[in-house]
Design a protein around this motif. Sequence first.
Motif, short mmCIF file in Angstrom:
data_model
loop_
_atom_site.label_atom_id
_atom_site.label_comp_id
_atom_site.label_asym_id
_atom_site.label_seq_id
_atom_site.Cartn_x
_atom_site.Cartn_y
_atom_site.Cartn_z
N UNK A 49 -69.54 5.22 59.38
CA UNK A 49 -70.23 6.04 58.37
C UNK A 49 -71.25 5.22 57.59
N UNK A 50 -72.24 5.89 57.08
CA UNK A 50 -73.22 5.22 56.22
C UNK A 50 -72.53 4.79 54.93
N UNK A 51 -73.10 3.82 54.22
CA UNK A 51 -72.49 3.40 52.94
C UNK A 51 -72.29 4.57 51.98
N UNK A 52 -73.24 5.50 51.96
CA UNK A 52 -73.12 6.64 51.06
C UNK A 52 -71.95 7.53 51.46
N UNK A 53 -71.82 7.80 52.76
CA UNK A 53 -70.70 8.62 53.23
C UNK A 53 -69.37 7.89 53.02
N UNK A 54 -69.37 6.58 53.21
CA UNK A 54 -68.15 5.80 53.00
C UNK A 54 -67.69 5.91 51.55
N UNK A 55 -68.62 5.81 50.61
CA UNK A 55 -68.26 5.92 49.20
C UNK A 55 -67.71 7.31 48.88
N UNK A 56 -68.30 8.33 49.50
CA UNK A 56 -67.81 9.69 49.27
C UNK A 56 -66.39 9.86 49.83
N UNK A 57 -66.14 9.26 51.00
CA UNK A 57 -64.80 9.32 51.59
C UNK A 57 -63.79 8.59 50.71
#
Length: 276
Positions: A49-57
């Motif tokens: 996942x992108x860093x942004x998606x990782x943070x959301x997860x």
Amino acid sequence: MSPASFWDRSYVAPKQLPALQELIRCCDETLLMRVILDDHAARMEDEPPTPQRRRAMEKRLASTLRSMRVLPMKKKTGRDFLLMPEESFVLHAGSLDIERRLGASLVLFDDLRLLACSNEEAAARGEDFTRRSSPNVPYEELPIRRSYTLFPWEQTLACKTWLGGPWCRRERYLVIASAVWEMTFFGFEYERVVARQAEASGKVLLGVASSGNDSAQPPSPDSTAGRARSFDLKEPDRFETDFRDSLAARTARLNGIARAEFRDRCIDASRRMGMC
């Protein structure tokens, strides 16, 4: 006393075992989330996942773990079950890599009693464990793994958990992460999970069949090879096929060894809990 010494005791009463919720509370949240995302969620993604998606997860998962830590447990419904570490091995067809997995299997305490005591010993004590736990199941096939996907979170969190064995700290986190991942099969929000579990349970009770033609049979390898020749298409390369077959056989042997070791650990745990 070292952090792992609890699991090294020669005797641990079942009532002393921690519930899954207690272990989740004891875990370092950052480490637990990392294990869940890297070892479970990653299998669902085609690429990292992108860093942004990782943070959301991470944010969503942190909220889920907070709910699990404070949710009232249904102690009576979880007292018959025990979560235990179990190894398994998976052969990936594309890369031909053999992946080792460590998860949380759910078994009945009664199955463990049967493992610790022979049927004759149980009968001599006037206890018919087979009728209460696993009727018509051969002794050699115990313990039976129970699915807890449809269990309410309150019940799974109340299940006692055994982490004894040759595990390092990260492996123990893997077991807890596996249980959390199983609990979130229907989602990460408690209310949504309850609704989806109710829907799935209703389908099971009504006997709703899965979609698709279950009677359809895949073509046999011989017929496929014959059609490949008739269409003047290249047949499978035995050099590679034999290699895959060898890896598949090795994976099966590894899983057989893992199942035997799981059974041995169940016997050891039941005896250390004084079940026989």
